[in-house]
Design a protein around this motif. Structure first.
Motif, PDB file in Angstrom:
ATOM      1  N   ASP B  36       0.719  -1.555   0.220  1.00  0.00           N
ATOM      2  CA  ASP B  36      -0.294  -0.589  -0.110  1.00  0.00           C
ATOM      3  C   ASP B  36       0.680   1.666  -0.193  1.00  0.00           C
ATOM      4  OD1 ASP B  36      -2.313   2.113   0.037  1.00  0.00           O
ATOM      5  OD2 ASP B  36      -2.475   1.024   2.350  1.00  0.00           O
ATOM      6  N   CYS B 345      -6.656   1.739  11.460  1.00  0.00           N
ATOM      7  CA  CYS B 345      -6.264   1.222   9.657  1.00  0.00           C
ATOM      8  C   CYS B 345      -7.604   2.337   9.219  1.00  0.00           C
ATOM      9  CB  CYS B 345      -5.820   0.132   9.829  1.00  0.00           C
ATOM     10  SG  CYS B 345      -4.330  -0.408  10.378  1.00  0.00           S
ATOM     11  N   GLU B 346      -8.687   2.380   9.957  1.00  0.00           N
ATOM     12  CA  GLU B 346     -10.329   2.211   9.415  1.00  0.00           C
ATOM     13  C   GLU B 346     -10.168   4.058   9.536  1.00  0.00           C
ATOM     14  OE1 GLU B 346     -12.241   0.900   7.670  1.00  0.00           O
ATOM     15  OE2 GLU B 346     -13.792   1.751   7.814  1.00  0.00           O
ATOM     16  N   TRP B 349      -8.179   4.599   5.689  1.00  0.00           N
ATOM     17  CA  TRP B 349      -8.981   4.310   5.049  1.00  0.00           C
ATOM     18  C   TRP B 349     -10.080   5.293   5.340  1.00  0.00           C
ATOM     19  CZ3 TRP B 349      -8.174  -0.912   7.136  1.00  0.00           C
ATOM     20  CH2 TRP B 349      -6.815  -1.603   6.445  1.00  0.00           C
ATOM     21  N   LYS B 354     -10.801   5.849   0.961  1.00  0.00           N
ATOM     22  CA  LYS B 354     -10.146   4.346   0.272  1.00  0.00           C
ATOM     23  C   LYS B 354     -11.745   3.406   1.071  1.00  0.00           C
ATOM     24  CE  LYS B 354      -5.474   3.988  -0.259  1.00  0.00           C
ATOM     25  NZ  LYS B 354      -4.501   3.808   0.326  1.00  0.00           N
ATOM     26  N   ALA B 355     -12.699   3.422   1.657  1.00  0.00           N
ATOM     27  CA  ALA B 355     -13.194   2.974   2.637  1.00  0.00           C
ATOM     28  C   ALA B 355     -13.940   1.827   1.630  1.00  0.00           C
ATOM     29  CB  ALA B 355     -13.097   3.489   4.074  1.00  0.00           C
TER      30      ALA B 355
ATOM     31  N   TYR C   9     -10.944  -0.530   0.733  1.00  0.00           N
ATOM     32  CA  TYR C   9      -9.406  -0.880   1.581  1.00  0.00           C
ATOM     33  C   TYR C   9      -9.915  -2.164   2.441  1.00  0.00           C
ATOM     34  CZ  TYR C   9      -6.469   1.111  -2.164  1.00  0.00           C
ATOM     35  OH  TYR C   9      -5.171   0.947  -2.815  1.00  0.00           O
TER      36      TYR C   9
END
Ligand SMILES: [Zn+2]
Ligand SMILES: [Zn+2]
Lengths: 159, 386, 178
Positions: B36, B345-346, B349, B354-355, C9
C-alpha cells in the motif's frame, strides 16, 4: 545464583499458591503444516528457498525474513533427513532440574542442502566424544505412529 | 516534535481460528501495508509490535517470537502492550518514534492468536487477575463487564434495547469489510435481545467474538511522506491514561481515564470542541455498551447521552457523527491488539477516501480512534486528520 | 504515488480459516501443550493481614490520614496521595450492592444451568464505593438489585483457611435497604 535458588517456605501465610490453568493447541501454521504432513508420509524433510536471495530455509518458511517476499510453491523441495552437528551439549538434568538417569546428548544439527538447523537428541555410545561436525541422520517413528509433530523425529544417530 | 503521517495499512482476515502462525499472520498484514505504501523492508527504520497478554498465544517472549514475520530482523524493535488498549497504544508508540526524530519510517504491527488457548480464550484472562482476591472466585472476564454494564445502565436508566442498537449497527456496518468475522445485514434489535443470556445484562450478541488476526500500519515523517503520497493523512494528537488497578474502589459507570486520554490528545491536536470538530469516531466496542460509554469518555456527548444519539440515528454511517463505520469489534472481530485494523487503519482508510463500501459519504476531515484495556482502567486515543 | 481510489481497502483479506471440525478430524497438524508451572505469590503485609482476619471472621481496612479514606481491600500505601497508609481499622461485614451480574458462564466460559450471582459490595465502615467482589446467596436472582443491603455469610470457623472464600457469599440484610 538467584535463578537456581529454591523457594524456602511456600506454605507460609505470606504466600498464595497457584498455577497456569490453560492448555494450548498450537497449529503448525501454513508452512509448518506442509512440513509435518510430508514428514508423516516420507523419511525426508522439506525446505524452502527464497527466490530473491537464494537462502534455503529449514524448517521451511512461507516468507523470507530478509527480502520480505513470499516464497512460491515451486521453491519448496525435498532434502535428506541428515545433517552435521553444529553445536552440542551433554545434559545431566531435565527441564525441571531433575537429574537424568543417563546423560543425554543434545545437538543443533545443520540440515544438509539448507541454511537451517534443528535441535535434536543425539544417540551415541560415547557421550563424551568430540561430536562437532559429525554427520548424523534422523531416526523417525514408524510411519503408522507419526502424528505430525516434532516428536515424529525420535533422535539422530551417526551414520 | 515532527508531524507524523500514515502512508500504508494492512490487515488479515479475522476468524475464530486461522491456520497461520502468529509470525505468518504478521507477515501477511505487513506485506499488505508495504504494498500500500510502496516501500520495502530496507526503507523501514524501526518496528513496533503490539500484542496483548502472552497467555493467549501461550508463547512468552511473544514479541521475540513474532519479530521475523514483522520485518524486524536486524532492526530496532520493541513490543508494547496494555491489554485491550494495545491496538491504539502500538501506533502511539510508532508516533513517538517518528515525532521524536529517531525514525523517519516506522512500521507498527499488531497480532493476536486467541484460538490457541483451551478450553477457551477466557481461560487466559484468569492470569490477568489479582491472585488473592479475584482468582479464587473463579472469575470470568464477562462477569466484570456485565457488572460494569449494569452499573452504567442503572446510573443513567438505560434500556437494554438502546444498547442492543449498537450491536445491530456495527454488525450491519461490517458487511462491507472483507476481513469481517460476524457481518450481518439482517440482524435486528430483537435478535440481540433474544440471544442467550451469558451473564445478565450481557447477552451473546452484545459481545464481540474472540479472533485470530493481524494488522499493520506504516508511519512516516510528514516531510518524507510527500515522497510517497500527495496529501498525507497525519496524526494530529495522541493520548493515554490509566486509572487505579483497584477496580472495586472505583465507580464503573464512567471511564474517566478515557476522558483524561482524550483531553491529552485533543490538546495536542488543537481541538477545543470535540463534538463540533470531530467528524467520526472509532471507539473501542468489545461489548455494545462500551461504544456508548467510550463516546461519553471521548467527550463526544454528555454522560448518558450516547444511547439517545444512537437511537436517533446520529451514529449511523450516514448520520451526523458516524461511529464505528468499520463495523467495529462487534462486526469485524476482536483479535485484541490487531483491532488496530478497525480503530486506526480504518481512520486512515476513511480519511483517504479509500473505505469503499464502508466510506462515510460526508467527506470526513478529522477522526478519533480509541481503545480500552487492562482491568477496565486504560484509555488510549489517537486523532487523525486529512 | 497513491491516489484517492474509490475501490475499497483492505483490497483483499489474507488468511486461512480453520474450523473446530478440522482440528477434531486432524485435518491440520498441531502440537498440544499443557504448562506445568507452579507459582507462590508473595501477598505482602496488607493482603496477608486481610486474609488472616477473614479467617477470624472479621473484615479489616487501612486508613489514609491525608485523604481520609478507609480503604478495603487494604494496602500499605495510598495510590492517590502516594504515601504509606496510617492504621488498621476493623469494619463491618455488611454492605451495599454497587453492581452485580447473573452469570450463566463459569470461569472457563462453560455454560452453567444454575446462575452464579456475582457483584461488587461496598463495605459498611469503609469509604463510599470501597469494597470487593463476591458471590450472593439466599436470594432469588430477581431480588438482587443495585443498592441492596447485604451481610456476609461466613464458612464455619474450622473450614476457614485465610482466603476470600472464607466468606461463602453475601445474603440480604433483613430490615436494611430499599
Ligand atoms: Zn531472501
Ligand atoms: Zn490518601
Amino acid at each position: 545464583m538467584t535463578f537456581l535458588e529454591k523457594q524456602t517456605d511456600p506454605t507460609s501465610p505470606m504466600h498464595w499458591r497457584g498455577n497456569m490453568q490453560a492448555d494450548y493447541l498450537y497449529l503448525s501454521g501454513v508452512a509448518g503444516d506442509k512440513f509435518f504432513k510430508h514428514l508423516m508420509k516420507n523419511d525426508t524433510f522439506l525446505a524452502t528457498k527464497c527466490p530473491e536471495c537464494n537462502k534455503v530455509f529449514f524448517p521451511p518458511r512461507l516468507y523470507c525474513e530478509d527480502c520480505f517476499c513470499e516464497i512460491p510453491e515451486e521453491k519448496w523441495f525435498e532434502v535428506p533427513s541428515k545433517g552435521s552437528i553444529k553445536l552440542f551439549t551433554i545434559a545431566t538434568i531435565d527441564s525441571y532440574g531433575k537429574k537424568l538417569k543417563e546423560p543425554k546428548v543434545i545437538g543443533l544439527i545443520n540440515i544438509d542442502q539448507t541454511d537451517g538447523s534443528l535441535l535434536g537428541v543425539i544417540k551415541t555410545d560415547k557421550p563424551d566424544e568430540e561430536l562437532q561436525g559429525v554427520h548424523v541422520e534422523a531416526v523417525l517413528k514408524p510411519k503408522d505412529k507419526r502424528e505430525g509433530t516434532l516428536k515424529d523425529i525420535l533422535y539422530f544417530k551417526k551414520k | 516534535m515532527r508531524k507524523v503521517a500514515v502512508i500504508g495499512a494492512g490487515m488479515t482476515l479475522f476468524r475464530r481460528i486461522l491456520q497461520e502462525t502468529g509470525k505468518e499472520l504478521s507477515f501477511l498484514a505487513t506485506k499488505m501495508a508495504m504494498e500500500d505504501a510502496g516501500i520495502e523492508k530496507k526503507d523501514l527504520d524501526m518496528v513496533i509490535m503490539g500484542s496483548a497478554p502472552d497467555a493467549f498465544d501461550g508463547i512468552h517472549l511473544k514479541g521475540e517470537n513474532l519479530l521475523d514475520g514483522a520485518a524486524a530482523a536486524n532492526k530496532p524493535y520493541v513490543r508494547v502492550f496494555n491489554g485491550g488498549g494495545t491496538g491504539v497504544f502500538a501506533p502511539i508508540a510508532g508516533w513517538w518514534h517518528v515525532a521524536s526524530g529517531v525514525a523517519d519510517v516506522a512500521l507498527v504491527v499488531c497480532e493476536e492468536k486467541m484460538g490457541s488457548c483451551f478450553p477457551h480464550p477466557q481461560t487466559a484472562f484468569r492470569h490477568i487477575w489479582d491472585p488473592f482476591l479475584d482468582r479464587p472466585l473463579n472469575t470470568n472476564l464477562v462477569w466484570l463487564f456485565a457488572m460494569e454494564m449494569n452499573r452504567y445502565m442503572t446510573v443513567h436508566n438505560i434500556k437494554k434495547e438502546d444498547i442492543a442498537r449498537v450491536a445491530v449497527k456495527n454488525k450491519r456496518n461490517a458487511v462491507g469489510h472483507p476481513c469481517a468475522q460476524l457481518p450481518d445485514e439482517n440482524i435486528t434489535i430483537d435478535d440481540v435481545l433474544n440471544s442467550e443470556v451469558v451473564a445478565w445484562p450481557v447477552q451473546r450478541l452484545d459481545i464481540s467474538p474472540p479472533s485470530d488476526g493481524a494488522s499493520a500500519l506504516i508511519l512516516c515523517s510528514e516531510e518524507k511522506a510527500k515522497k510517497y503520497v500527495e496529501d498525507p493523512i497525519t496524526i494530529a494528537g495522541v493520548g493515554w491514561n490509566i486509572d487505579s488497578t483497584m477496580w472495586t474502589n472505583r465507580d464503573l459507570y464512567f471511564p474517566r481515564y478515557v476522558a483524561n486520554a482524550a483531553k491529552m490528545a485533543y490538546k495536542m491536536a488543537g481541538i477545543d470542541n470535540p463534538r463540533k470538530e470531530i467528524d467520526f469516531a472509532e471507539p473501542y466496542d468489545p461489548f455494545d455498551y462500551k461504544e456508548l460509554q467510550h463516546m461519553e469518555g471521548l467527550l463526544l456527548c454528555d454522560k448518558g447521552e450516547a444511547p439517545i444519539l444512537t437511537r436517533e440515528g446520529v451514529t449511523q454511517r450516514d448520520g451526523n457523527l458516524p461511529i464505528c463505520p468499520s463495523g467495529g469489534l462487534l462486526g469485524v472481530g476482536n483479535p485484541i491488539a490487531a483491532t488496530m485494523g478497525q480503530k486506526v487503519c480504518e481512520l486512515y482508510w476513511q480519511l483517504a477516501g479509500k473505505a469503499g463500501k464502508r466510506q462515510i459519504p460526508t467527506d470526513p476531515q478529522i477522526g478519533v480512534g480509541q481503545a480500552w484495556g487492562d482491568i477496565m482502567q486504560m484509555g488510549t486515543v489517537i486523532v487523525m486528520k486529512r | 504515488m497513491m491516489s484517492m481510489k474509490k475501490e475499497g481497502y483492505p483490497k483483499y483479506a489474507p488468511g486461512t480459516h480453520v474450523s473446530r471440525k478440522d482440528i477434531r478430524n486432524k485435518n491440520k497438524t498441531y502440537t498440544w501443550w499443557e504448562p506445568e508451572v507452579q507459582y507462590s505469590w508473595a501477598m505482602g503485609p496488607a493482603i496477608s493481614r486481610f486474609l488472616q482476619e477473614l479467617k477470624n471472621g472479621k473484615i479489616i481496612a487501612r486508613c489514609c490520614n491525608k485523604c481520609d479514606r478507609v480503604i478495603v481491600p487494604p494496602r500499605m500505601f495510598c495510590e492517590y496521595c502516594y504515601k504509606p497508609t496510617d492504621k488498621w481499622l476493623y469494619i463491618k461485614d455488611t454492605g451495599t450492592v454497587e453492581t452485580f451480574s447473573i452469570a450463566y458462564l463459569d470461569g472457563d466460559a462453560r455454560r452453567i444451568k444454575d446462575p452464579i450471582l456475582i457483584g461488587v459490595i461496598s463495605i459498611d465502615g469503609a469509604s463510599p464505593q470501597h469494597g470487593f467482589m463476591h458471590y450472593f446467596g439466599e436470594m432469588k436472582p430477581e431480588e438482587l438489585h443495585i443498592g441492596m443491603k447485604v451481610k456476609a455469610v461466613w464458612k464455619p470457623e474450622k473450614e476457614r483457611t485465610g482466603a476470600i472464600t472464607d466468606i461463602k457469599y453475601f445474603k440480604p440484610l433483613k430490615g436494611g435497604g430499599k
